[in-house]
Design a protein around this motif. Structure first.
Motif, short mmCIF file in Angstrom:
data_model
loop_
_atom_site.label_atom_id
_atom_site.label_comp_id
_atom_site.label_asym_id
_atom_site.label_seq_id
_atom_site.Cartn_x
_atom_site.Cartn_y
_atom_site.Cartn_z
N LYS A 113 -12.06 -0.49 3.07
CA LYS A 113 -11.94 0.92 3.42
C LYS A 113 -13.20 1.36 4.16
O LYS A 113 -14.32 1.07 3.74
CB LYS A 113 -11.76 1.79 2.17
N ASP A 124 -3.73 7.06 -6.85
CA ASP A 124 -3.92 7.26 -5.41
C ASP A 124 -4.04 8.76 -5.17
O ASP A 124 -3.04 9.47 -5.12
CB ASP A 124 -2.70 6.67 -4.68
N TYR A 154 -2.52 5.27 0.07
CA TYR A 154 -2.41 3.82 -0.07
C TYR A 154 -0.96 3.31 -0.10
O TYR A 154 -0.71 2.16 -0.45
CB TYR A 154 -3.14 3.35 -1.33
#
Length: 238
Positions: free
Chosen positions: A64, A128, A133
């Protein structure tokens, strides 16, 4: 060690897969990671990333973009050379009883759990925050309870849904607040808890104390050599 980029795929605006060549034939264990040197001249420290897939001729990472270092790694293109150290870390050698184990991931922490979930039947809760995601879950064909803080079918935090399952062991990776909650739950309910702990690292090979984490007995553990998979109930989550 110098390897080459084989593939790069952005699954979301800021989460990407990076597949590089593998010339090191040393066995890669669950939980082990690699340390990648960025292309930035003012960044001396390498960045550690879980090896999410290891094949005969390649290894893959899920990364990320959260700052200039990960942004520079995200700028690598197919064919570029990569300065990388691997495999690092102690690795995980315990025989998990998957029938009685639940995996709990939060955010990019899902990357550290993916190696545990290949070709097995598993239980998974994934937190999440904003639903960013979903494409990652689809790409890796991950099935489980997918919760979000304020929307979706399951609203809340991963720990809110633990009582839906039967288990005696937790394997978790994610934000420290989530790991702290999993620790508290494990202590209260007498569960075993393995934390795949992530921290900024210096050398990555145990020569410095840049990744030391504090334990309940006042000692410190070097994450790069004794982790990253640790007894989650032993760690102090500051």
């Amino acid at each position: 060690m110098i390897e080459r980029v084989l593939k790069k795929i952005f699954l979301t605006d800021n989460v990407f897969l990076l597949e590089i060549s593998r010339s090191n034939r040393e066995d890669i264990l669950l939980g082990q990671f690699a340390s990648i040197k960025t292309s930035l001249k003012d960044k001396i420290l390498r960045r550690p990333f879980t090896i999410v897939r290891n094949e005969k001729n390649s290894i893959t990472f899920l990364i990320k973009v959260v700052g200039s270092s990960t942004e520079s790694i995200g700028n690598f293109d197919k064919g570029d050379f990569v300065d990388i150290l691997y495999p690092l870390g102690k690795g995980f050698k315990e025989n998990l009883d998957y029938e009685n184990t639940i995996f709990v991931g939060g955010g990019i922490g899902i990357a550290a759990l993916i190696p545990f979930l290949r070709n097995v039947k598993y239980k998974l809760i994934f937190g999440d925050r904003e639903g960013e995601y979903e494409e990652v879950l689809k790409y890796f064909s991950l099935k489980g309870l997918h919760c979000q803080e304020k929307k979706g079918k399951f609203k809340g935090y991963p720990t809110d849904f633990l009582n839906r399952y039967d288990f005696d062991t937790i394997v978790g990776c994610g934000p420290k607040a989530m790991l702290k909650s999993l620790k508290d739950y494990s202590v209260k309910n007498d569960k075993k808890f393995y934390a795949v702990y992530e921290e900024v690292m210096g050398c990555g090979v145990g020569l410095c104390n840049g990744c030391s984490v504090k334990t309940e007995d006042g000692d410190f553990i070097k994450l790069c050599t004794e982790g990253p998979v640790l007894d989650g109930k032993r760690i102090v989550y500051d």
